[in-house]
Write an enzyme that holds these catalytic residues in place. Sequence first.
Site, PDB file in Angstrom:
ATOM      1  N   ARG A 127       0.841  -1.198   0.000  1.00 56.79           N
ATOM      2  CA  ARG A 127       0.000   0.000   0.000  1.00 56.79           C
ATOM      3  C   ARG A 127       0.879   1.253   0.000  1.00 56.79           C
ATOM      4  O   ARG A 127       0.454   2.326  -0.405  1.00 56.79           O
ATOM      5  CB  ARG A 127      -0.971   0.012   1.198  1.00 56.79           C
ATOM      6  CG  ARG A 127      -1.768   1.308   1.327  1.00 56.79           C
ATOM      7  CD  ARG A 127      -3.035   1.163   2.174  1.00 56.79           C
ATOM      8  NE  ARG A 127      -2.786   0.518   3.438  1.00 56.79           N
ATOM      9  CZ  ARG A 127      -2.287   1.130   4.527  1.00 56.79           C
ATOM     10  NH1 ARG A 127      -1.979   2.403   4.489  1.00 56.79           N
ATOM     11  NH2 ARG A 127      -2.109   0.450   5.639  1.00 56.79           N
ATOM     12  N   TYR A 156     -14.223  18.027 -15.183  1.00 56.71           N
ATOM     13  CA  TYR A 156     -14.634  16.632 -15.076  1.00 56.71           C
ATOM     14  C   TYR A 156     -15.634  16.471 -13.921  1.00 56.71           C
ATOM     15  O   TYR A 156     -15.430  17.024 -12.830  1.00 56.71           O
ATOM     16  CB  TYR A 156     -13.402  15.746 -14.865  1.00 56.71           C
ATOM     17  CG  TYR A 156     -13.777  14.297 -14.692  1.00 56.71           C
ATOM     18  CD1 TYR A 156     -14.236  13.552 -15.775  1.00 56.71           C
ATOM     19  CD2 TYR A 156     -13.714  13.680 -13.454  1.00 56.71           C
ATOM     20  CE1 TYR A 156     -14.617  12.238 -15.620  1.00 56.71           C
ATOM     21  CE2 TYR A 156     -14.085  12.354 -13.289  1.00 56.71           C
ATOM     22  CZ  TYR A 156     -14.539  11.644 -14.379  1.00 56.71           C
ATOM     23  OH  TYR A 156     -14.927  10.340 -14.223  1.00 56.71           O
ATOM     24  N   ASP A 169      -5.236  18.905 -15.073  1.00 59.09           N
ATOM     25  CA  ASP A 169      -5.671  17.569 -15.472  1.00 59.09           C
ATOM     26  C   ASP A 169      -5.400  17.465 -16.976  1.00 59.09           C
ATOM     27  O   ASP A 169      -6.081  18.093 -17.782  1.00 59.09           O
ATOM     28  CB  ASP A 169      -7.165  17.429 -15.146  1.00 59.09           C
ATOM     29  CG  ASP A 169      -7.737  16.062 -15.504  1.00 59.09           C
ATOM     30  OD1 ASP A 169      -7.143  15.367 -16.340  1.00 59.09           O
ATOM     31  OD2 ASP A 169      -8.799  15.719 -14.948  1.00 59.09           O
ATOM     32  N   LYS A 196      -7.412   6.353 -19.109  1.00 57.24           N
ATOM     33  CA  LYS A 196      -7.749   6.756 -20.468  1.00 57.24           C
ATOM     34  C   LYS A 196      -6.566   6.484 -21.416  1.00 57.24           C
ATOM     35  O   LYS A 196      -6.207   5.347 -21.592  1.00 57.24           O
ATOM     36  CB  LYS A 196      -8.185   8.221 -20.471  1.00 57.24           C
ATOM     37  CG  LYS A 196      -9.168   8.584 -19.324  1.00 57.24           C
ATOM     38  CD  LYS A 196     -10.526   7.913 -19.452  1.00 57.24           C
ATOM     39  CE  LYS A 196     -11.397   8.028 -18.193  1.00 57.24           C
ATOM     40  NZ  LYS A 196     -11.567   9.367 -17.638  1.00 57.24           N
TER      41      LYS A 196
HETATM   42  C1  LIG Z   1     -11.997   9.911 -16.410  1.00 56.98           C
HETATM   43  C2  LIG Z   1     -11.482  11.227 -15.973  1.00 56.98           C
HETATM   44  C3  LIG Z   1     -11.132  11.471 -14.632  1.00 56.98           C
HETATM   45  C4  LIG Z   1     -11.342  10.460 -13.534  1.00 56.98           C
HETATM   46  O1  LIG Z   1     -10.526   9.355 -13.681  1.00 56.98           O
HETATM   47  P1  LIG Z   1     -10.916   7.873 -13.181  1.00 56.98           P
HETATM   48  O2  LIG Z   1      -9.744   7.078 -13.624  1.00 56.98           O
HETATM   49  O3  LIG Z   1     -12.211   7.499 -13.811  1.00 56.98           O
HETATM   50  O4  LIG Z   1     -11.046   7.939 -11.695  1.00 56.98           O
HETATM   51  C5  LIG Z   1     -10.611  12.718 -14.324  1.00 56.98           C
HETATM   52  N1  LIG Z   1     -10.439  13.679 -15.268  1.00 56.98           N
HETATM   53  C6  LIG Z   1     -10.776  13.478 -16.554  1.00 56.98           C
HETATM   54  C7  LIG Z   1     -10.572  14.571 -17.541  1.00 56.98           C
HETATM   55  C8  LIG Z   1     -11.295  12.250 -16.960  1.00 56.98           C
HETATM   56  O5  LIG Z   1     -11.637  12.061 -18.241  1.00 56.98           O
END
Ligand SMILES: *Cc1c(COP(=O)(O)O)cnc(C)c1O
Length: 391
Positions: free
Chosen positions: A59, A112, A184, A209
């Site tokens: 962890r 998001y 992000d 993603k």
């Molecule tokens: C999907 C997404 C997130 C969240 O990520 P998870 O892996 O689903 O927790 C945050 N920011 C953006 C722009 C996203 O597309």
Amino acid sequence: MPTTRQGLATRLIHTAEGAQPHAAPLTTPIYETTTFLFDSTADLQAYIDGSTGKYLYSRYDNPSTHALEAKLAEAEQAEAAMVFGSGMGAIASTMLGLLSAGDEVLCSAAIYGGTFHLLQSFLPRFGITARLLELDALRDPTAAIGPRTKLVWFESPINPTLRCLDIARLAGACRAASVRSVMDNTFATPYNQQPLTLGVDLVMHSVTKYLNGHSDVTAGAVMGARTLVDALLPARKLIGAMLDPAAASLVGRGLKTLEVRMERHNANALALARAFDGDRRLTRVLYPGLPSHPDHGIAAAQMRGFGGMVTIELPGGLEAAGRFFDRIEVFKRATSLGGVESLAGLPVLTSQYGWTDEQLARADVTPGMVRLSVGIETLEDLIADVDQALK
Ligand SMILES: *Cc1c(COP(=O)(O)O)cnc(C)c1O
């Protein structure tokens, strides 16, 4: 070593476990272990003193996640990277790692959904508040920064309109005001844009993603200067937002093809956007790579390619968008993005679900929009699919 023969259970459990491999594997093995062996009290003491490269507990840290962090730091030209069990794990750990009760976050109103809900309804319970700014106010947040502002959180391109912010300008304004900036970078990927090189303090990714790229792992990451990234460690440890070693290994494999995948995502999306730009069956094609996009100039100045996300708008609202959605075949009907598979989504029923008309209007999101995550399939098949679904 006991001299008498041990029982079968003991032998099956302990034989060969913890053996140091003398082999030199080409790829990083999956360290599927929760804990790590120590030779002696002195060895354990050395770990506690931080004077060995040893591990204690998965962890906290694990060689598989550690290896992935090295690759992720490389991707964003960062001094350090930290992995998490999801993008939201990365976002929550960043907020909780850097902020305290009384602090305020500035962020874009178009953000998001998970980030929005975390800032809007979850963190306020712990005394951390957020102020949401319109896109134009966020371009230079200097005037909006107050005495309690500690962090500016933003995205570019922004879902689903793919509007872009001038990253260097925004980061510079934050720096001048001694406020941290976090970006992000999920939609763009480090192949297309590297915010740290433009002055942003921390970059965050939903690794789920494009970075993993194969729609089979949920993961997150934060990259930046070592001291800042290290400040997130207590949050990751104590919330338990760590990534599993097997998942880390899959992401490491995905990252090896990031460049070749992104070249194809960029090329397919640009060609698809161009093929339907001006099509009479659509009211808008939103793609930062099209000169018709309102932020094409900013995007062209700071991005290497324009990414794999394209949003189309049909006249006739949700009914028309729904018909398109039901007819599409090569594109799959699923939320998420960034995998090799092309996906289609309806923003008003997913990312913008439950928004008021006023909120939708301010974010420029309409019921006729379909968001396309353009995959790496054969381009002609993707264009033919969109064309037949519009008929
Ligand atoms: C999907 C997404 C997130 C969240 O990520 P998870 O892996 O689903 O927790 C945050 N920011 C953006 C722009 C996203 O597309």
